[in-house]
Write a protein that holds these residues in place. Structure first.
Motif, PDB file in Angstrom:
ATOM      1  N   MET A   9       1.758   0.350  11.209  1.00  0.00           N
ATOM      2  CA  MET A   9       2.066   0.430   9.812  1.00  0.00           C
ATOM      3  C   MET A   9       3.332  -0.535   9.855  1.00  0.00           C
ATOM      4  O   MET A   9       3.658  -1.063   8.505  1.00  0.00           O
ATOM      5  CB  MET A   9       2.372   1.796   9.579  1.00  0.00           C
ATOM      6  CG  MET A   9       1.136   2.724   9.343  1.00  0.00           C
ATOM      7  SD  MET A   9       0.189   2.081   7.812  1.00  0.00           S
ATOM      8  CE  MET A   9      -1.134   3.140   8.002  1.00  0.00           C
ATOM      9  N   ASP A  10       4.346  -0.480  10.664  1.00  0.00           N
ATOM     10  CA  ASP A  10       5.646  -1.339  10.443  1.00  0.00           C
ATOM     11  C   ASP A  10       4.960  -2.604  10.274  1.00  0.00           C
ATOM     12  O   ASP A  10       5.641  -3.554   9.555  1.00  0.00           O
ATOM     13  CB  ASP A  10       6.603  -1.204  11.585  1.00  0.00           C
ATOM     14  CG  ASP A  10       7.112   0.240  11.525  1.00  0.00           C
ATOM     15  OD1 ASP A  10       7.315   0.673  10.680  1.00  0.00           O
ATOM     16  OD2 ASP A  10       7.506   0.654  12.605  1.00  0.00           O
ATOM     17  N   ARG A  13       3.600  -3.507   6.975  1.00  0.00           N
ATOM     18  CA  ARG A  13       4.597  -3.430   5.987  1.00  0.00           C
ATOM     19  C   ARG A  13       5.412  -4.661   5.806  1.00  0.00           C
ATOM     20  O   ARG A  13       5.747  -5.226   4.971  1.00  0.00           O
ATOM     21  CB  ARG A  13       5.675  -2.223   6.055  1.00  0.00           C
ATOM     22  CG  ARG A  13       6.581  -1.827   4.883  1.00  0.00           C
ATOM     23  CD  ARG A  13       7.357  -0.677   5.171  1.00  0.00           C
ATOM     24  NE  ARG A  13       6.714   0.503   5.330  1.00  0.00           N
ATOM     25  CZ  ARG A  13       5.910   1.228   4.490  1.00  0.00           C
ATOM     26  NH1 ARG A  13       6.092   0.880   3.146  1.00  0.00           N
ATOM     27  NH2 ARG A  13       5.374   2.408   4.786  1.00  0.00           N
ATOM     28  N   SER A  14       5.656  -5.445   6.992  1.00  0.00           N
ATOM     29  CA  SER A  14       6.447  -6.655   7.114  1.00  0.00           C
ATOM     30  C   SER A  14       5.453  -7.698   6.749  1.00  0.00           C
ATOM     31  O   SER A  14       5.884  -8.729   5.719  1.00  0.00           O
ATOM     32  CB  SER A  14       6.753  -6.869   8.661  1.00  0.00           C
ATOM     33  OG  SER A  14       7.697  -6.115   9.081  1.00  0.00           O
ATOM     34  N   VAL A  16       2.773  -7.216   4.209  1.00  0.00           N
ATOM     35  CA  VAL A  16       2.938  -7.171   2.773  1.00  0.00           C
ATOM     36  C   VAL A  16       4.094  -7.441   1.871  1.00  0.00           C
ATOM     37  O   VAL A  16       4.249  -8.259   1.045  1.00  0.00           O
ATOM     38  CB  VAL A  16       2.402  -5.727   2.495  1.00  0.00           C
ATOM     39  CG1 VAL A  16       2.613  -5.498   1.012  1.00  0.00           C
ATOM     40  CG2 VAL A  16       1.100  -5.629   3.152  1.00  0.00           C
ATOM     41  N   THR A  17       5.263  -7.055   2.847  1.00  0.00           N
ATOM     42  CA  THR A  17       6.633  -7.367   2.040  1.00  0.00           C
ATOM     43  C   THR A  17       7.065  -8.822   1.968  1.00  0.00           C
ATOM     44  O   THR A  17       7.403  -9.399   1.062  1.00  0.00           O
ATOM     45  CB  THR A  17       7.855  -6.571   2.612  1.00  0.00           C
ATOM     46  OG1 THR A  17       7.541  -5.288   2.770  1.00  0.00           O
ATOM     47  CG2 THR A  17       9.113  -6.833   2.145  1.00  0.00           C
ATOM     48  N   LEU A  31      13.939  -5.541   4.901  1.00  0.00           N
ATOM     49  CA  LEU A  31      13.541  -4.516   5.884  1.00  0.00           C
ATOM     50  C   LEU A  31      14.428  -4.236   6.937  1.00  0.00           C
ATOM     51  O   LEU A  31      14.394  -3.239   7.923  1.00  0.00           O
ATOM     52  CB  LEU A  31      11.935  -4.697   6.541  1.00  0.00           C
ATOM     53  CG  LEU A  31      11.082  -4.912   5.891  1.00  0.00           C
ATOM     54  CD1 LEU A  31       9.750  -5.481   6.271  1.00  0.00           C
ATOM     55  CD2 LEU A  31      10.736  -3.552   4.873  1.00  0.00           C
ATOM     56  N   ARG A  75      -2.305  -2.933   1.693  1.00  0.00           N
ATOM     57  CA  ARG A  75      -1.707  -2.042   0.573  1.00  0.00           C
ATOM     58  C   ARG A  75      -2.133  -0.718   0.641  1.00  0.00           C
ATOM     59  O   ARG A  75      -1.237   0.237   0.279  1.00  0.00           O
ATOM     60  CB  ARG A  75      -1.863  -3.042  -0.611  1.00  0.00           C
ATOM     61  CG  ARG A  75      -0.859  -4.106  -0.850  1.00  0.00           C
ATOM     62  CD  ARG A  75      -1.259  -5.094  -1.873  1.00  0.00           C
ATOM     63  NE  ARG A  75      -0.151  -6.029  -2.252  1.00  0.00           N
ATOM     64  CZ  ARG A  75      -0.420  -7.067  -2.908  1.00  0.00           C
ATOM     65  NH1 ARG A  75      -1.601  -7.595  -3.497  1.00  0.00           N
ATOM     66  NH2 ARG A  75       0.627  -8.073  -3.300  1.00  0.00           N
ATOM     67  N   LEU A  78      -0.694   1.503   3.377  1.00  0.00           N
ATOM     68  CA  LEU A  78       0.557   1.934   3.324  1.00  0.00           C
ATOM     69  C   LEU A  78       0.827   2.828   2.153  1.00  0.00           C
ATOM     70  O   LEU A  78       1.590   3.769   2.431  1.00  0.00           O
ATOM     71  CB  LEU A  78       1.588   0.533   2.690  1.00  0.00           C
ATOM     72  CG  LEU A  78       1.555  -0.479   4.037  1.00  0.00           C
ATOM     73  CD1 LEU A  78       2.339  -1.954   3.555  1.00  0.00           C
ATOM     74  CD2 LEU A  78       2.328   0.102   5.128  1.00  0.00           C
ATOM     75  N   ASP A  79      -0.109   2.783   1.111  1.00  0.00           N
ATOM     76  CA  ASP A  79       0.242   3.722  -0.015  1.00  0.00           C
ATOM     77  C   ASP A  79      -0.379   5.144   0.585  1.00  0.00           C
ATOM     78  O   ASP A  79       0.350   6.123   0.312  1.00  0.00           O
ATOM     79  CB  ASP A  79      -0.848   3.264  -0.957  1.00  0.00           C
ATOM     80  CG  ASP A  79      -0.356   2.517  -2.067  1.00  0.00           C
ATOM     81  OD1 ASP A  79       0.947   2.377  -1.796  1.00  0.00           O
ATOM     82  OD2 ASP A  79      -0.982   1.754  -3.069  1.00  0.00           O
ATOM     83  N   ASN A  81      -0.185   5.936   3.918  1.00  0.00           N
ATOM     84  CA  ASN A  81       0.898   6.544   4.769  1.00  0.00           C
ATOM     85  C   ASN A  81       2.031   7.057   4.017  1.00  0.00           C
ATOM     86  O   ASN A  81       2.570   7.853   4.321  1.00  0.00           O
ATOM     87  CB  ASN A  81       1.267   5.322   5.535  1.00  0.00           C
ATOM     88  CG  ASN A  81       2.649   5.476   6.618  1.00  0.00           C
ATOM     89  OD1 ASN A  81       2.338   6.013   7.433  1.00  0.00           O
ATOM     90  ND2 ASN A  81       3.630   4.989   6.041  1.00  0.00           N
ATOM     91  N   ASP A  82       2.504   6.520   2.967  1.00  0.00           N
ATOM     92  CA  ASP A  82       3.766   6.862   2.048  1.00  0.00           C
ATOM     93  C   ASP A  82       3.423   8.138   1.567  1.00  0.00           C
ATOM     94  O   ASP A  82       4.257   8.969   1.422  1.00  0.00           O
ATOM     95  CB  ASP A  82       4.125   5.738   1.296  1.00  0.00           C
ATOM     96  CG  ASP A  82       4.461   4.467   1.931  1.00  0.00           C
ATOM     97  OD1 ASP A  82       4.706   4.575   3.048  1.00  0.00           O
ATOM     98  OD2 ASP A  82       4.667   3.362   1.157  1.00  0.00           O
TER      99      ASP A  82
END
Length: 303
Positions: A9-10, A13-14, A16-17, A31, A75, A78-79, A81-82
């Motif tokens: 996931m990390d 996230r990197s 996607v960001t 981040l 995306r 991550l949604d 996960n969040d």
């Protein structure tokens, strides 16, 4: 039988960001990681999926076909996960948030963002009000809204977060011919008060270019339809234009230069509300990225 690959996931996230901010260097800053760490994460992700995700394009990078496919999945992951972390790690948000939106965003960025917030916080009711700038400002001042996205009319907006700046542009039909400046230019505009109308008429008057109002509409859909039909030009930001319309080149058209507008997110002057603050933070992040993408398109700076 080989074991399935578990994507980190990390790392996602990197990835996607970096794409959303238009730069893996910006992703590193956002981040709290070093650029070299982000580069290692990207290489790890490419090794995991067995495909190249970005490729050089000029001085920057663009997504490959595999990268575009992974971006959508990333995306959604991550949604989820969040949402799981929010559901298990803290008390569920409840309540009601009343938000006011300009028509420019009601059918583009905002529906997906509000839907994402609703999935993350199903206990919060969102009441969205789409209207013109002056009406939204009045409703916020009267306590009828908790949040409002407002265009800065005079460069002196009250408090509130500055989301970004967008240029005003002359908008005409993609298939049409720009009216010359020898005759009154037909204009398709909202009625007063309207900051776009004010800017258009001031610019034409300052340039001594005659004009006439050929069509007036209270809604953005009506403006787009009239301009598409060739009834005249309008002035908006280049964001979210229908496929039949385009922003005109000011030098080629002979039309005067227009100012830019700042977009602000304002909260009502009431007691702090966690649901309002959480939605304000999400909107700020999403709109900052979206405005940045208008500047950077799909290019990603070298990392």
């Amino acid at each position: 039988m080989s074991l399935p690959v578990n994507l980190d996931m990390d790392v996602l996230r990197s990835f996607v960001t970096g794409i959303e901010l238009g730069s893996f260097a910006r992703a590193a800053s956002r981040l709290g990681r070093s650029p070299s760490a982000i580069s290692l994460q990207l290489r790890k992700l490419e090794d995991q999926v067995g495909q190249q995700l970005v490729q050089k394009h000029g001085r920057g990078l663009v997504l490959t076909e595999a990268g575009e496919m992974l971006l959508g999945y990333a995306r959604r992951l991550l949604d989820l996960n969040d949402a799981a972390v929010n559901a298990l790690g803290s008390p569920a948000l409840t309540g009601r948030v009343r938000i006011g939106l300009p028509q420019d965003f009601a059918e583009t960025w905002l529906p997906e963002t509000l839907g994402r917030f609703a999935r993350l916080h199903p206990g919060v009711r969102i009441d969205a009000h789409v209207d013109r700038n002056a009406t939204l400002r009045s409703r916020l001042d009267e306590g009828q809204l908790d949040l409002a996205l407002l265009w800065d009319e005079d460069g002196g907006e009250r408090d509130g977060a500055v989301i970004g700046t967008l240029p005003m542009a002359w908008i005409g039909p993609r298939r049409g011919v720009t009216p010359g400046t020898d005759h009154p230019i037909p204009l398709v505009l909202f009625g007063s008060p309207c900051i776009f109308r004010h800017a258009a008429l001031n610019a034409l008057d300052a340039a001594a270019i005659p004009w006439r109002i050929s069509f007036s509409s209270p809604g953005l859909a009506g403006l787009w339809a009239a301009v598409s039909a060739g009834l005249g030009l309008t002035v908006r930001t280049p964001h979210g234009l229908p496929a039949a319309l385009t922003a005109l080149d000011q030098e080629e058209s002979g039309l005067p230069r227009l100012p830019s507008l700042s977009l602000h997110l304002l909260e009502a002057r009431t007691r702090s509300d966690p649901a309002v603050e959480r939605l304000a933070a999400l909107l700020t992040d999403v709109l900052t990225v979206a405005i940045g993408e208008m500047d950077h398109a799909t290019n990603v700076a070298p990392h």
